[in-house]
Design a protein around this motif. Structure first.
Motif, PDB file in Angstrom:
ATOM      1  N   MET A  38       1.003  -1.068  -0.100  1.00 10.66           N
ATOM      2  CA  MET A  38      -0.176   0.249   0.203  1.00 10.66           C
ATOM      3  C   MET A  38       0.975   1.061   0.168  1.00 10.66           C
ATOM      4  SD  MET A  38      -2.868   1.002  -0.285  1.00 10.66           S
ATOM      5  CE  MET A  38      -3.441  -0.298   0.452  1.00 10.66           C
ATOM      6  N   TYR A  39       0.282   2.511  -0.971  1.00 10.04           N
ATOM      7  CA  TYR A  39       1.478   3.462  -1.247  1.00 10.04           C
ATOM      8  C   TYR A  39       1.069   4.555  -0.321  1.00 10.04           C
ATOM      9  CZ  TYR A  39       4.772   0.305  -3.705  1.00 10.04           C
ATOM     10  OH  TYR A  39       5.784  -1.135  -3.962  1.00 10.04           O
ATOM     11  N   LEU A  40       1.828   5.674  -0.762  1.00 10.34           N
ATOM     12  CA  LEU A  40       0.886   6.862   0.223  1.00 10.34           C
ATOM     13  C   LEU A  40      -0.439   7.131  -0.933  1.00 10.34           C
ATOM     14  CD1 LEU A  40       0.393   9.319   2.351  1.00 10.34           C
ATOM     15  CD2 LEU A  40       2.402   9.954   1.321  1.00 10.34           C
ATOM     16  N   GLY A  41      -0.072   7.337  -2.457  1.00 11.29           N
ATOM     17  CA  GLY A  41      -0.536   7.426  -3.160  1.00 11.29           C
ATOM     18  C   GLY A  41      -1.931   6.802  -4.204  1.00 11.29           C
ATOM     19  N   ARG A  42      -1.589   6.031  -3.591  1.00  8.42           N
ATOM     20  CA  ARG A  42      -3.044   5.457  -2.890  1.00  8.42           C
ATOM     21  C   ARG A  42      -4.692   5.546  -2.815  1.00  8.42           C
ATOM     22  NH1 ARG A  42      -0.887  -0.395  -5.484  1.00  8.42           N
ATOM     23  NH2 ARG A  42      -0.240  -0.156  -7.535  1.00  8.42           N
ATOM     24  N   VAL A  43      -3.581   6.005  -1.667  1.00 10.22           N
ATOM     25  CA  VAL A  43      -4.143   6.378  -0.198  1.00 10.22           C
ATOM     26  C   VAL A  43      -5.002   7.773  -0.936  1.00 10.22           C
ATOM     27  CG1 VAL A  43      -4.537   6.677   2.069  1.00 10.22           C
ATOM     28  CG2 VAL A  43      -3.065   4.684   1.854  1.00 10.22           C
ATOM     29  N   ILE A  44      -4.471   8.647  -1.111  1.00 12.45           N
ATOM     30  CA  ILE A  44      -4.311   9.892  -1.647  1.00 12.45           C
ATOM     31  C   ILE A  44      -5.407   9.928  -3.075  1.00 12.45           C
ATOM     32  CG2 ILE A  44      -3.649  12.437  -2.602  1.00 12.45           C
ATOM     33  CD1 ILE A  44      -0.872  11.784  -1.142  1.00 12.45           C
ATOM     34  N   GLY A  45      -5.267   8.685  -3.976  1.00 12.55           N
ATOM     35  CA  GLY A  45      -6.190   8.634  -4.749  1.00 12.55           C
ATOM     36  C   GLY A  45      -7.773   7.949  -4.485  1.00 12.55           C
ATOM     37  N   ALA A  46      -7.191   7.629  -3.237  1.00  6.88           N
ATOM     38  CA  ALA A  46      -8.975   6.670  -2.700  1.00  6.88           C
ATOM     39  C   ALA A  46      -9.557   7.904  -2.065  1.00  6.88           C
ATOM     40  CB  ALA A  46      -8.387   5.651  -1.405  1.00  6.88           C
ATOM     41  N   LEU A  47      -8.847   8.782  -1.823  1.00  2.34           N
ATOM     42  CA  LEU A  47      -9.331   9.834  -0.459  1.00  2.34           C
ATOM     43  C   LEU A  47     -10.334  11.248  -1.809  1.00  2.34           C
ATOM     44  CD1 LEU A  47      -7.272  10.608   2.134  1.00  2.34           C
ATOM     45  CD2 LEU A  47      -9.499   9.600   2.214  1.00  2.34           C
ATOM     46  N   VAL A  48      -9.880  10.649  -2.697  1.00  5.37           N
ATOM     47  CA  VAL A  48      -9.842  12.295  -4.433  1.00  5.37           C
ATOM     48  C   VAL A  48     -11.486  10.998  -4.451  1.00  5.37           C
ATOM     49  CG1 VAL A  48     -10.126  12.295  -6.754  1.00  5.37           C
ATOM     50  CG2 VAL A  48      -8.016  12.971  -4.478  1.00  5.37           C
ATOM     51  N   ILE A  49     -11.228   9.734  -4.650  1.00  2.17           N
ATOM     52  CA  ILE A  49     -12.136   9.269  -5.530  1.00  2.17           C
ATOM     53  C   ILE A  49     -13.767   9.592  -4.398  1.00  2.17           C
ATOM     54  CG2 ILE A  49     -13.080   6.455  -5.599  1.00  2.17           C
ATOM     55  CD1 ILE A  49     -10.833   5.908  -6.573  1.00  2.17           C
ATOM     56  N   VAL A  50     -13.133   8.989  -2.648  1.00  2.00           N
ATOM     57  CA  VAL A  50     -14.466   9.311  -1.971  1.00  2.00           C
ATOM     58  C   VAL A  50     -14.448  10.474  -2.217  1.00  2.00           C
ATOM     59  CG1 VAL A  50     -15.014   8.888   0.454  1.00  2.00           C
ATOM     60  CG2 VAL A  50     -13.406   7.281  -0.317  1.00  2.00           C
ATOM     61  N   GLY A  51     -14.466  11.729  -2.459  1.00  2.00           N
ATOM     62  CA  GLY A  51     -14.989  13.312  -2.870  1.00  2.00           C
ATOM     63  C   GLY A  51     -15.635  12.683  -3.773  1.00  2.00           C
ATOM     64  N   GLY A  52     -14.877  12.493  -4.901  1.00  2.00           N
ATOM     65  CA  GLY A  52     -15.973  12.453  -6.005  1.00  2.00           C
ATOM     66  C   GLY A  52     -17.510  11.080  -5.838  1.00  2.00           C
ATOM     67  N   LEU A  53     -17.464   9.843  -5.168  1.00  2.00           N
ATOM     68  CA  LEU A  53     -18.620   9.930  -4.891  1.00  2.00           C
ATOM     69  C   LEU A  53     -19.280  10.234  -4.633  1.00  2.00           C
ATOM     70  CD1 LEU A  53     -20.158   6.616  -4.447  1.00  2.00           C
ATOM     71  CD2 LEU A  53     -18.413   6.613  -2.883  1.00  2.00           C
ATOM     72  N   TYR A  54     -18.855  11.139  -3.304  1.00  2.00           N
ATOM     73  CA  TYR A  54     -19.847  12.011  -2.296  1.00  2.00           C
ATOM     74  C   TYR A  54     -20.629  13.523  -3.146  1.00  2.00           C
ATOM     75  CZ  TYR A  54     -21.703  15.750   1.338  1.00  2.00           C
ATOM     76  OH  TYR A  54     -22.866  15.892   1.566  1.00  2.00           O
ATOM     77  N   MET A  55     -20.022  13.813  -4.262  1.00  2.00           N
ATOM     78  CA  MET A  55     -20.638  14.647  -5.345  1.00  2.00           C
ATOM     79  C   MET A  55     -21.341  14.281  -5.902  1.00  2.00           C
ATOM     80  SD  MET A  55     -17.129  16.518  -6.289  1.00  2.00           S
ATOM     81  CE  MET A  55     -18.549  18.168  -6.936  1.00  2.00           C
ATOM     82  N   VAL A  56     -21.621  13.131  -6.667  1.00  2.00           N
ATOM     83  CA  VAL A  56     -21.921  12.470  -7.479  1.00  2.00           C
ATOM     84  C   VAL A  56     -23.425  11.827  -6.821  1.00  2.00           C
ATOM     85  CG1 VAL A  56     -22.988   9.848  -8.800  1.00  2.00           C
ATOM     86  CG2 VAL A  56     -20.665  10.939  -9.292  1.00  2.00           C
ATOM     87  N   ILE A  57     -23.207  11.123  -5.633  1.00  2.00           N
ATOM     88  CA  ILE A  57     -24.311  10.822  -4.967  1.00  2.00           C
ATOM     89  C   ILE A  57     -25.337  11.820  -4.212  1.00  2.00           C
ATOM     90  CG2 ILE A  57     -24.953   9.001  -2.972  1.00  2.00           C
ATOM     91  CD1 ILE A  57     -23.713   7.532  -4.757  1.00  2.00           C
ATOM     92  N   TRP A  58     -24.463  13.480  -3.793  1.00  2.00           N
ATOM     93  CA  TRP A  58     -25.443  14.697  -3.723  1.00  2.00           C
ATOM     94  C   TRP A  58     -26.266  15.106  -4.490  1.00  2.00           C
ATOM     95  CZ3 TRP A  58     -25.473  19.128  -5.233  1.00  2.00           C
ATOM     96  CH2 TRP A  58     -26.009  20.104  -4.797  1.00  2.00           C
ATOM     97  N   GLY A  59     -25.802  14.969  -5.632  1.00  2.00           N
ATOM     98  CA  GLY A  59     -26.739  15.412  -7.317  1.00  2.00           C
ATOM     99  C   GLY A  59     -27.710  14.086  -7.636  1.00  2.00           C
ATOM    100  N   LYS A  60     -27.106  13.196  -7.493  1.00  2.00           N
ATOM    101  CA  LYS A  60     -28.237  12.240  -7.474  1.00  2.00           C
ATOM    102  C   LYS A  60     -30.088  11.680  -7.122  1.00  2.00           C
ATOM    103  CE  LYS A  60     -29.186   9.393 -10.169  1.00  2.00           C
ATOM    104  NZ  LYS A  60     -30.000   9.402 -11.038  1.00  2.00           N
ATOM    105  N   SER A  61     -28.697  12.270  -4.982  1.00  2.00           N
ATOM    106  CA  SER A  61     -29.989  12.516  -4.215  1.00  2.00           C
ATOM    107  C   SER A  61     -31.235  13.786  -4.885  1.00  2.00           C
ATOM    108  CB  SER A  61     -29.239  12.816  -2.742  1.00  2.00           C
ATOM    109  OG  SER A  61     -29.028  13.741  -2.820  1.00  2.00           O
ATOM    110  N   LYS A  62     -30.333  14.901  -4.888  1.00  3.57           N
ATOM    111  CA  LYS A  62     -31.110  16.141  -4.996  1.00  3.57           C
ATOM    112  C   LYS A  62     -32.114  15.668  -6.654  1.00  3.57           C
ATOM    113  CE  LYS A  62     -29.707  19.352  -2.467  1.00  3.57           C
ATOM    114  NZ  LYS A  62     -30.573  19.562  -0.505  1.00  3.57           N
ATOM    115  N   ASP A  63     -31.635  14.439  -6.953  1.00  3.32           N
ATOM    116  CA  ASP A  63     -32.709  14.419  -8.433  1.00  3.32           C
ATOM    117  C   ASP A  63     -34.108  14.317  -7.146  1.00  3.32           C
ATOM    118  OD1 ASP A  63     -31.126  16.066 -10.387  1.00  3.32           O
ATOM    119  OD2 ASP A  63     -30.264  14.442 -11.025  1.00  3.32           O
ATOM    120  N   TYR A  64     -33.455  12.789  -6.757  1.00  5.42           N
ATOM    121  CA  TYR A  64     -34.605  12.465  -6.234  1.00  5.42           C
ATOM    122  C   TYR A  64     -35.362  13.228  -5.422  1.00  5.42           C
ATOM    123  CZ  TYR A  64     -36.665   8.549  -3.984  1.00  5.42           C
ATOM    124  OH  TYR A  64     -37.499   7.299  -3.283  1.00  5.42           O
ATOM    125  N   ASN A  65     -35.017  14.006  -4.429  1.00  2.41           N
ATOM    126  CA  ASN A  65     -35.540  14.653  -4.286  1.00  2.41           C
ATOM    127  C   ASN A  65     -36.415  15.324  -4.787  1.00  2.41           C
ATOM    128  OD1 ASN A  65     -34.685  13.476  -2.079  1.00  2.41           O
ATOM    129  ND2 ASN A  65     -33.455  14.686  -1.717  1.00  2.41           N
TER     130      ASN A  65
END
Length: 370
Positions: A301-328
């Motif tokens: 496990m490398y530090l670069g992959r951990v940082i990439g994972a954090l970026v992915i989680v942030g992007g995931l949150y934005m997509v889910i937020w946009g989808k939840s607004k569509d649903y509401n």
């Protein structure tokens, strides 16, 4: 109860991602023990067919529509896209790389699905809308984070290295040549998986029997996968031997959970939330696999992959937020008993007053006529 109904889609997909993470670990162990990826795919869907078919026969008896030629062609195409093309390419890519690497590359799936759904008008995108911008930026961030995890290494995390060294476990690393070959295979598989998700969403509109559709996909996938295995393995009979070991566990687990329950759960959630919502949770599986693989399989496990994972989680949150607004913001059916929004008291009073005036005028008119 209302909160649970809104949260059940999230809980179902999170549960699904934990199950898929377990499949990645078990499948990598089986592949390392020499199991053919073609045979693993066949056994996986054979188990899923045996488990799901009885439930489909009983519970879908009243809702299962009549099978037509066009419907059978759609199901046949579904069984080729995911059970045969995607899974074989995914396992082959995992052979060349690792479970964490394969789970990381799959994170391009939400971006591919989002673009496909946008082209087919299954996903609404308004560039001036904040929630649409969130979905676009979140998708780009997800892909960027996956690329960071693939290309950026950085220093190895010492606490994991020390833990594996103390346990006498030799750490596993992959070469750049194998990483390129594995990434190409997994990327092509992701295109096939995205097409499967889109076609499944379209098929469920005319064939709203999730269990029956799952059973058909697994059955046809078993037959097609067997044909592919016989051709690719050149008729070698020894590859079909299976014993009470990790190979059998991987086949049974992935068949019951990942081919049976996964198709059914994502079909239910897809009818309510759409195909992009289903694939947007894939980065969660990657994070789970990365943590488990570092301790169980001694993957570096490398530090670069951990940082990439954090970026992915942030992007995931934005997509889910946009989808939840569509649903509401979806409008409820006109004939339903759902909440129609706040009441304008002033307009209500004016309406009552107008009705009273009309009734008084009608009474005066009746008295004049008498």
């Amino acid at each position: 109860m209302a909160c649970f109904n809104q949260a059940k889609s999230f809980l179902a997909i999170i549960f699904l991602q934990f199950g898929l993470a377990g499949m990645d670990i078990l499948s990598k162990v089986a592949l390392n023990h020499g199991m053919s990826n073609y045979v693993l795919v066949v056994y996986r869907h054979a188990v899923a067919t045996i488990v799901i078919a009885p439930f489909a026969i009983v519970f879908d008896k009243k809702v299962r529509p009549k099978m037509t030629c066009s419907m059978f062609i759609k199901i046949l195409l579904l069984s080729v896209l995911e059970p045969v093309i995607d899974q074989n390419l995914y396992y082959m890519g995992m052979k060349y790389t690792s479970a964490t690497f394969a789970a990381t590359m799959v994170n391009i799936l939400p971006a591919i699905t989002f673009v496909m759904a946008w082209i087919l008008r299954l996903e609404t995108v308004k560039c001036r809308s904040i929630r649409s911008q969130a979905k676009i930026v979140g998708t780009v961030a997800t892909v960027g984070g996956a690329m960071m995890m693939t290309l950026l290494k950085g220093p190895a995390l010492k606490f994991l290295s020390q833990s594996n060294a103390s346990n006498g476990v030799k750490q596993v690393d992959i070469s750049m040549h194998d990483a390129i070959k594995g990434s190409i295979m997994i990327t092509i598989g992701c295109f096939s998986w995205a097409a499967f998700v889109i076609l499944q969403a379209i098929t469920l509109k005319t064939y709203p029997a999730e269990l029956s559709l799952t059973a058909w996909i697994c059955l046809l996938g078993t037959l097609e996968g067997t044909t592919v295995a016989l051709v690719m393995e050149k008729g070698r009979s020894a590859i079909w031997a299976i014993h009470w070991d990790a190979n059998l566990l991987a086949a049974v687990y992935s068949g019951i959970f990942c081919s049976g329950l996964a198709y059914y759960i994502q079909g239910l959630v897809m009818k309510e939330r759409g195909p992009v919502f289903v694939t947007a949770f894939n980065p969660l599986c990657m994070v789970i696999v990365a943590i488990l693989s570092a301790f169980i399989m001694a993957e570096k496990m490398y530090l670069g992959r951990v940082i990439g994972a954090l970026v992915i989680v942030g992007g995931l949150y934005m997509v889910i937020w946009g989808k939840s607004k569509d649903y509401n913001n979806e409008t409820p059916p006109q004939g339903g008993k759902l909440d129609q929004g706040p009441v304008d008291i002033h307009s209500l009073c004016l309406t009552i007053q107008e009705n009273d005036n009309k009734e008084s005028r009608n009474k005066d008119h009746e008295e004049m006529c008498v």
